[in-house]
Structures are given as structure tokens and as C-alpha cells.
Motif scaffolding. Structure first.
Motif, PDB file in Angstrom:
ATOM      1  N   ALA A  33      54.170  -2.548  -3.246  1.00 20.57           N
ATOM      2  CA  ALA A  33      54.056  -1.086  -3.322  1.00 20.57           C
ATOM      3  C   ALA A  33      53.175  -0.549  -2.197  1.00 20.57           C
ATOM      4  O   ALA A  33      53.493   0.474  -1.575  1.00 20.57           O
ATOM      5  CB  ALA A  33      53.496  -0.675  -4.683  1.00 20.57           C
ATOM      6  N   ARG A  34      52.072  -1.245  -1.909  1.00 19.39           N
ATOM      7  CA  ARG A  34      51.194  -0.811  -0.814  1.00 19.39           C
ATOM      8  C   ARG A  34      51.928  -0.868   0.524  1.00 19.39           C
ATOM      9  O   ARG A  34      51.839   0.047   1.340  1.00 19.39           O
ATOM     10  CB  ARG A  34      49.934  -1.686  -0.773  1.00 19.39           C
ATOM     11  N   TRP A  35      52.670  -1.944   0.741  1.00 25.08           N
ATOM     12  CA  TRP A  35      53.379  -2.074   2.014  1.00 25.08           C
ATOM     13  C   TRP A  35      54.536  -1.085   2.127  1.00 25.08           C
ATOM     14  O   TRP A  35      54.886  -0.663   3.226  1.00 25.08           O
ATOM     15  CB  TRP A  35      53.794  -3.518   2.257  1.00 25.08           C
ATOM     16  N   GLN A  36      55.107  -0.679   1.021  1.00 27.43           N
ATOM     17  CA  GLN A  36      56.155   0.347   1.076  1.00 27.43           C
ATOM     18  C   GLN A  36      55.585   1.660   1.619  1.00 27.43           C
ATOM     19  O   GLN A  36      56.221   2.316   2.442  1.00 27.43           O
ATOM     20  CB  GLN A  36      56.773   0.572  -0.298  1.00 27.43           C
ATOM     21  N   VAL A  37      54.374   2.020   1.189  1.00 31.54           N
ATOM     22  CA  VAL A  37      53.792   3.268   1.704  1.00 31.54           C
ATOM     23  C   VAL A  37      53.268   3.077   3.127  1.00 31.54           C
ATOM     24  O   VAL A  37      53.265   4.023   3.911  1.00 31.54           O
ATOM     25  CB  VAL A  37      52.724   3.881   0.759  1.00 31.54           C
ATOM     26  N   LEU A  38      52.849   1.856   3.480  1.00 30.62           N
ATOM     27  CA  LEU A  38      52.481   1.591   4.873  1.00 30.62           C
ATOM     28  C   LEU A  38      53.689   1.757   5.795  1.00 30.62           C
ATOM     29  O   LEU A  38      53.585   2.347   6.878  1.00 30.62           O
ATOM     30  CB  LEU A  38      51.919   0.167   5.027  1.00 30.62           C
ATOM     31  N   GLU A  39      54.834   1.235   5.369  1.00 31.02           N
ATOM     32  CA  GLU A  39      56.053   1.361   6.164  1.00 31.02           C
ATOM     33  C   GLU A  39      56.413   2.831   6.388  1.00 31.02           C
ATOM     34  O   GLU A  39      56.933   3.193   7.446  1.00 31.02           O
ATOM     35  CB  GLU A  39      57.217   0.640   5.480  1.00 31.02           C
ATOM     36  N   LYS A  41      54.232   5.146   6.601  1.00 29.68           N
ATOM     37  CA  LYS A  41      53.063   5.733   7.282  1.00 29.68           C
ATOM     38  C   LYS A  41      52.393   6.821   6.439  1.00 29.68           C
ATOM     39  O   LYS A  41      51.847   7.779   6.958  1.00 29.68           O
ATOM     40  CB  LYS A  41      53.450   6.258   8.669  1.00 29.68           C
ATOM     41  N   ASP A  42      52.435   6.634   5.132  1.00 35.00           N
ATOM     42  CA  ASP A  42      51.758   7.552   4.207  1.00 35.00           C
ATOM     43  C   ASP A  42      50.375   6.968   3.924  1.00 35.00           C
ATOM     44  O   ASP A  42      50.106   6.410   2.866  1.00 35.00           O
ATOM     45  CB  ASP A  42      52.567   7.703   2.924  1.00 35.00           C
ATOM     46  N   PHE A  43      49.484   7.085   4.918  1.00 39.71           N
ATOM     47  CA  PHE A  43      48.193   6.407   4.868  1.00 39.71           C
ATOM     48  C   PHE A  43      47.269   6.968   3.784  1.00 39.71           C
ATOM     49  O   PHE A  43      46.391   6.264   3.295  1.00 39.71           O
ATOM     50  CB  PHE A  43      47.547   6.425   6.245  1.00 39.71           C
ATOM     51  N   GLY A  44      47.479   8.200   3.396  1.00 39.52           N
ATOM     52  CA  GLY A  44      46.735   8.752   2.265  1.00 39.52           C
ATOM     53  C   GLY A  44      47.059   8.003   0.982  1.00 39.52           C
ATOM     54  O   GLY A  44      46.182   7.726   0.170  1.00 39.52           O
ATOM     55  N   LYS A  45      48.322   7.660   0.797  1.00 38.77           N
ATOM     56  CA  LYS A  45      48.731   6.865  -0.373  1.00 38.77           C
ATOM     57  C   LYS A  45      48.208   5.439  -0.277  1.00 38.77           C
ATOM     58  O   LYS A  45      47.879   4.826  -1.288  1.00 38.77           O
ATOM     59  CB  LYS A  45      50.252   6.844  -0.507  1.00 38.77           C
ATOM     60  N   VAL A  46      48.150   4.904   0.940  1.00 45.55           N
ATOM     61  CA  VAL A  46      47.626   3.549   1.132  1.00 45.55           C
ATOM     62  C   VAL A  46      46.183   3.490   0.649  1.00 45.55           C
ATOM     63  O   VAL A  46      45.763   2.521   0.013  1.00 45.55           O
ATOM     64  CB  VAL A  46      47.731   3.109   2.609  1.00 45.55           C
ATOM     65  N   TRP A  47      45.403   4.531   0.925  1.00 46.52           N
ATOM     66  CA  TRP A  47      43.995   4.627   0.498  1.00 46.52           C
ATOM     67  C   TRP A  47      43.884   4.440  -1.011  1.00 46.52           C
ATOM     68  O   TRP A  47      42.912   3.863  -1.501  1.00 46.52           O
ATOM     69  CB  TRP A  47      43.436   5.983   0.937  1.00 46.52           C
ATOM     70  N   GLU A  48      44.873   4.905  -1.757  1.00 41.03           N
ATOM     71  CA  GLU A  48      44.839   4.823  -3.219  1.00 41.03           C
ATOM     72  C   GLU A  48      44.921   3.384  -3.733  1.00 41.03           C
ATOM     73  O   GLU A  48      44.635   3.124  -4.900  1.00 41.03           O
ATOM     74  CB  GLU A  48      45.955   5.679  -3.817  1.00 41.03           C
ATOM     75  N   PHE A  49      45.292   2.443  -2.869  1.00 39.43           N
ATOM     76  CA  PHE A  49      45.334   1.039  -3.253  1.00 39.43           C
ATOM     77  C   PHE A  49      43.989   0.339  -3.013  1.00 39.43           C
ATOM     78  O   PHE A  49      43.798  -0.789  -3.449  1.00 39.43           O
ATOM     79  CB  PHE A  49      46.431   0.295  -2.486  1.00 39.43           C
ATOM     80  N   ALA A  50      43.074   0.995  -2.300  1.00 31.20           N
ATOM     81  CA  ALA A  50      41.745   0.427  -2.057  1.00 31.20           C
ATOM     82  C   ALA A  50      40.966   0.402  -3.370  1.00 31.20           C
ATOM     83  O   ALA A  50      41.219   1.206  -4.275  1.00 31.20           O
ATOM     84  CB  ALA A  50      41.002   1.248  -1.005  1.00 31.20           C
ATOM     85  N   THR A  51      40.005  -0.496  -3.464  1.00 33.96           N
ATOM     86  CA  THR A  51      39.233  -0.618  -4.695  1.00 33.96           C
ATOM     87  C   THR A  51      38.529   0.693  -5.026  1.00 33.96           C
ATOM     88  O   THR A  51      38.189   1.474  -4.127  1.00 33.96           O
ATOM     89  CB  THR A  51      38.168  -1.728  -4.580  1.00 33.96           C
TER      90      THR A  51
END
Length: 135
Positions: A33-39, A41-51
Motif C-alpha cells: 500500500a505504501r509503495w502504491q502511493v509512492l508510485e 507520487k502522493d508523498f503526503g499519503k506516504v507520510w501517513e505510513f510513518a510511525t
């Protein structure tokens, strides 16, 4: 056999040293799921996977500046390579195909996509897997 008898006889009652299938599937789902948002380029959503700990300290607006829009990724494989039960940390190798978003040179056009592996740490806390961003 009671708990005390198991302890005295040396039968293992410790935490498992490997992820069970349900835990492994949940981890792989989060990594994907994290890599799907990385692909995307939705980096705001990627932040939501951080601890949660990381997100309390580093705001989303600063986090998104850590990424480049000049690279395209395509996830090809996720492999859980290690799990430390005492720390609830899993090491995951993520394999992707990487290429420049805009192929401006003949060399980048000739080279095309290149396979790259990333080693990621994922922490299990608050009943969920979280990407460790070098806390």
C-alpha cells in the motif's frame, strides 16, 4: 502441562521468532500500500505510513520535500527477510524498477528502467505495521 511445568521442562513459552502467516500478510499488505502511493507520487499519503512517533515530530509539509518527482517506480517484489520479535521490527527488502520520469538524454532512453532494492524497517506498534523513517 501447566506454565510452571513448561518453564521448568524447558518447553518454549517465549515470543515467536518468526512472523506467523497472518502477521506476514498484514505487513506485506502495508508495504504494498505504501509503495502504491509512492508510485503515484502522493508523498503526503506516504507520510501517513510513518510511525506515529515520527509523525508527531516531523510535519507532513517537511516530509514531502524528501522525495523527487523526477523518478518513477514500479514495485516488483516484497520480501520479509528478518523479524526481531523482542523489538517488533521487521526488515523488508523491496524491489522496484526505477526510471527517470522524463528521459531527456539518449543515455537515459537507452538505459530504460533499472532494478533497485531498498531495505526498509517496519515496526509493529498500536496494532499496525508502520514504516520506520530512521527514528
Amino acid at each position: 502441562m501447566g506454565v510452571m511445568a513448561a518453564l521448568l521442562s524447558g518447553v518454549a513459552c517465549a515470543e515467536p521468532t518468526e512472523l506467523d502467516e497472518k502477521q506476514r500478510a498484514a505487513l506485506e499488505k502495508r508495504v504494498n500500500a505504501r509503495w502504491q502511493v509512492l508510485e503515484k507520487k502522493d508523498f503526503g499519503k506516504v507520510w501517513e505510513f510513518a510511525t506515529p512517533k515520527y509523525r508527531r515530530v516531523f510535519p507532513k509539509s517537511l516530509y514531502v520535500n524528501n522525495f523527487s518527482y523526477a523518478v518513477d517506480w514500479e514495485l516488483t517484489e516484497v520480501e520479509v527477510v528478518n523479524y526481531d520479535a523482542s523489538a517488533a521490527v521487521a526488515s523488508v527488502v523491496v524491489r522496484v524498477m526505477s526510471k527517470p520520469s522524463k528521459q531527456t538524454s539518449s543515455a537515459s532512453k537507452a538505459l530504460g528502467a533499472v532494478p533497485i532494492s531498498f531495505r526498509e524497517q517496519w515496526i509493529f506498534t498500536d496494532a499496525k505495521w508502520w514504516h520506520s523513517t530512521n527514528e
